[in-house]
Write a protein that holds these residues in place. Structure first.
Motif, PDB file in Angstrom:
ATOM      1  N   LYS A  61       0.887  -1.179   0.000  1.00  0.00           N
ATOM      2  CA  LYS A  61       0.000   0.000   0.000  1.00  0.00           C
ATOM      3  C   LYS A  61       0.916   1.217   0.000  1.00  0.00           C
ATOM      4  CE  LYS A  61      -1.944   3.151   1.902  1.00  0.00           C
ATOM      5  NZ  LYS A  61      -1.788   4.553   1.411  1.00  0.00           N
ATOM      6  N   GLU A  87      -0.381   7.877  -0.713  1.00  0.00           N
ATOM      7  CA  GLU A  87      -1.283   8.501  -1.687  1.00  0.00           C
ATOM      8  C   GLU A  87      -0.595   9.587  -2.509  1.00  0.00           C
ATOM      9  OE1 GLU A  87      -1.541   7.782   1.504  1.00  0.00           O
ATOM     10  OE2 GLU A  87      -3.388   8.621   2.304  1.00  0.00           O
ATOM     11  N   SER A 136       4.146   7.882  10.186  1.00  0.00           N
ATOM     12  CA  SER A 136       4.080   8.720  11.385  1.00  0.00           C
ATOM     13  C   SER A 136       3.894   7.878  12.651  1.00  0.00           C
ATOM     14  CB  SER A 136       2.914   9.700  11.256  1.00  0.00           C
ATOM     15  OG  SER A 136       1.706   8.973  11.203  1.00  0.00           O
TER      16      SER A 136
HETATM   17  P1  ADP Z   1       2.943  10.695   6.780  1.00  0.00           P
HETATM   18  O1  ADP Z   1       2.666  11.762   7.765  1.00  0.00           O
HETATM   19  O2  ADP Z   1       4.374  10.464   6.476  1.00  0.00           O
HETATM   20  O3  ADP Z   1       2.080  10.741   5.558  1.00  0.00           O
HETATM   21  P2  ADP Z   1       1.323   8.494   7.663  1.00  0.00           P
HETATM   22  O4  ADP Z   1       1.549   7.630   8.846  1.00  0.00           O
HETATM   23  O5  ADP Z   1       0.078   9.291   7.613  1.00  0.00           O
HETATM   24  O6  ADP Z   1       2.615   9.383   7.560  1.00  0.00           O
HETATM   25  O7  ADP Z   1       1.397   7.664   6.320  1.00  0.00           O
HETATM   26  C1  ADP Z   1       2.310   6.618   6.064  1.00  0.00           C
HETATM   27  C2  ADP Z   1       1.582   5.508   5.335  1.00  0.00           C
HETATM   28  O8  ADP Z   1       0.590   4.977   6.212  1.00  0.00           O
HETATM   29  C3  ADP Z   1       0.839   5.968   4.085  1.00  0.00           C
HETATM   30  O9  ADP Z   1       0.890   4.961   3.091  1.00  0.00           O
HETATM   31  C4  ADP Z   1      -0.587   6.133   4.590  1.00  0.00           C
HETATM   32  O10 ADP Z   1      -1.561   6.020   3.577  1.00  0.00           O
HETATM   33  C5  ADP Z   1      -0.685   4.977   5.561  1.00  0.00           C
HETATM   34  N1  ADP Z   1      -1.739   5.115   6.581  1.00  0.00           N
HETATM   35  C6  ADP Z   1      -2.261   6.256   7.099  1.00  0.00           C
HETATM   36  N2  ADP Z   1      -3.230   5.976   7.995  1.00  0.00           N
HETATM   37  C7  ADP Z   1      -3.335   4.625   8.057  1.00  0.00           C
HETATM   38  C8  ADP Z   1      -4.142   3.701   8.811  1.00  0.00           C
HETATM   39  N3  ADP Z   1      -5.074   4.122   9.670  1.00  0.00           N
HETATM   40  N4  ADP Z   1      -3.947   2.378   8.630  1.00  0.00           N
HETATM   41  C9  ADP Z   1      -3.005   1.930   7.764  1.00  0.00           C
HETATM   42  N5  ADP Z   1      -2.225   2.740   7.024  1.00  0.00           N
HETATM   43  C10 ADP Z   1      -2.376   4.063   7.154  1.00  0.00           C
END
Ligand code: ADP
Length: 480
Positions: A174, A177, A228
């Motif tokens: 995955k 985005e 994150s």
């Molecule tokens: P960043 O702030 O670097 O975008 P994120 O943790 O939001 O960090 O995103 C890192 C990855 O985790 C991305 O591929 C994002 O789509 C995915 N992601 C975000 N939220 C979720 C979730 N609830 N469950 C699984 N994957 C997630």
């Protein structure tokens, strides 16, 4: 111009999804890179089912078959590094040379793990019982969900997928985005690599739907995530529900210590490289510069000059050293932290403002904050932008203690000509990677990578340590 929609890759086929989203060039927001359809929860479940079905055969596949596929993927990445690196630069905003370097390095990950395929050794032990012998061997886990961030669109995926496949697992990727086009190009290479259908799958879409579906699915055996802290914690909690193995690489607040006895040129080069290259959007970036009082003023003066000399520009423009911030949301977050720094009593010695260039992009001048204390939020929270703070300290002991006073512990560094201080630092710094007279960013791929405290959770990534996560151990007792 009509933009063709690109799909997810499930069970050997490109699979249309529902609504679409666009990928935009952060150097020039008028440049739409591609349109992608969002996978549904059912699509994600189909990807996991396909991986589960492919696992029995792939887990027992011949080692030379596996090695040949990994080698071929590596060779294609290296051979097409300029083309794919250009796409990464366009989509993520890193300067072209860094994009090309990322793709070539990703190819090396595959070649490294291609070689590891043939190094799967077990152990033999005598038993405490007469006539019994013991074997300790490793087996693949099954289906691995791999969830990746946008800052290294191909490298992070590659360093997870290569060992997963090498040890006989099946994968559902995955990607983030913000970088679906780079991920799709990478997926296309894997799709044509000779892997049996279902061994590699990729689903596009938002984390809270598509990522969540891969985390919640009880047929997933392990989840490797980089992103994150908040998402990492959420994934860890969800994984426990299903007793799923997890490996999380999360935030950081890496410190670079500069001592009075430092070579000032080395200090400036390492600080500028660590703080600002990649627009500070690296989990290994130096966001805290902890500087001993005797060298502080000279260091700050030279840092301001060096920071001001950095060329911020379009990622594809020759001469650009610092590309744009990845998107508007991250740019606003960075500017919010600059405002917060001022409110907290720091001085923004240079940069920290939006930059208008010929193309409409998310440009920002790299910022150096001075007169800061380690208690300030700008020194405690991960910003993930081209912002670095100087913290003045009285001596080495205070430097080490401030460096370790953080919720994070991924990398740390020291610039010194003293063997004694370097040796003490190596032993007592509370981070997974320690750098002496080198930037905090920049690691090799044949040795373990990971951190302590809130930076990482679970086994280390990369090198031979990767097998700790991607395999499970079997202890066999044999009596003739
Ligand atoms: P960043 O702030 O670097 O975008 P994120 O943790 O939001 O960090 O995103 C890192 C990855 O985790 C991305 O591929 C994002 O789509 C995915 N992601 C975000 N939220 C979720 C979730 N609830 N469950 C699984 N994957 C997630």
């Amino acid at each position: 111009m009509q933009i063709e929609t690109q799909y997810s890759f499930i069970d050997g086929e490109w699979h249309p999804g529902g609504e679409t989203f666009d990928s935009i060039n952060p150097s020039d927001t008028s440049d739409v890179i591609g349109r992608f359809s969002v996978a549904s929860v059912d699509d994600c479940d189909s990807a996991v089912t396909a991986a589960r079905s492919a696992f029995p055969e792939w887990s027992l596949s011949g080692l030379e078959q596996r090695k040949a596929i990994l080698d071929a993927v590596g060779a294609e990445l290296i051979g097409r590094s300029e083309e794919i690196g250009t796409l990464i630069a366009r989509e993520e905003g890193k300067p072209l040379a860094e994009g090309i370097g990322e793709v070539a390095r990703s190819g090396q990950f595959f070649q490294y793990f291609g070689a590891e395929v043939l190094r799967q050794m077990g152990e033999f032990a005598a038993s405490v019982r007469a006539g019994v012998n013991i074997e300790v061997s490793r087996e693949p886990l099954g289906v691995i969900s791999i969830i990746t961030p946008w800052n290294f669109p191909i490298a992070v995926a590659a360093w997870k997928i290569a060992p997963a496949l090498a040890f006989g697992n099946c994968v559902v990727l995955k990607p983030a985005e913000l970088v679906p086009a780079s991920a799709s190009m990478f997926a296309d290479i894997l799709a044509r690599s000779g892997l049996p259908d279902g061994v590699f799958n990729m689903v596009h879409g938002p984390g809270n739907v598509v990522g969540q579906a891969l985390v919640a699915n009880p047929n997933v055996d392990a989840i490797s995530f980089t992103g994150s802290v908040a998402t990492g914690r959420h994934i860890a909690r969800a994984a426990v529900e299903n007793m799923t193995r997890v490996q999380l690489e999360m935030g950081s607040k890496n410190a670079l210590i500069v001592l009075n006895d430092a070579d000032i040129d080395v200090a400036i080069n390492c600080a500028v490289n660590g703080a600002y290259f990649g627009t500070g959007q690296k989990c290994t970036a130096s966001s805290r510069l902890i500087v001993e009082a005797g060298i502080h003023d000279e260091f700050v003066e030279r840092m301001i000059t060096a920071t001001d000399a950095l060329v911020v520009g379009h990622a594809l423009e020759p001469g650009t050293q610092i590309g744009p911030v990845v998107d508007g949301q991250q740019l606003n977050k960075n500017l919010g932290y600059i405002q917060l720094a001022k409110e907290e009593g720091a001085t923004v010695a240079t940069g920290g403002d939006k930059l208008r260039l010929v193309t409409n992009g998310y440009y920002m001048r790299p910022a150096l904050c001075v007169d800061t204390s380690n208690a300030m939020r700008i020194n405690r929270e991960e910003i993930f932008g081209p912002i670095s703070s100087v913290i003045k300290v009285a001596d080495f002991d205070e430097a080490l203690s401030v460096s370790n006073d953080s919720d994070f512990g991924l990398t740390s560094g020291i610039i010194t000509t003293s063997l004694s201080h370097a040796t003490h630092f190596k032993r007592h710094t509370q981070s997974g990677c320690a750098m002496v007279n080198l930037p905090t960013a920049g690691t090799d791929y044949h040795v373990p990578f990971g951190g302590r405290k809130s930076s990482s959770y679970g086994p280390r990534e990369q090198g031979q340590y990767a097998k700790e996560f991607y395999t499970t151990v079997k202890t066999t007792y044999l009596s003739a």
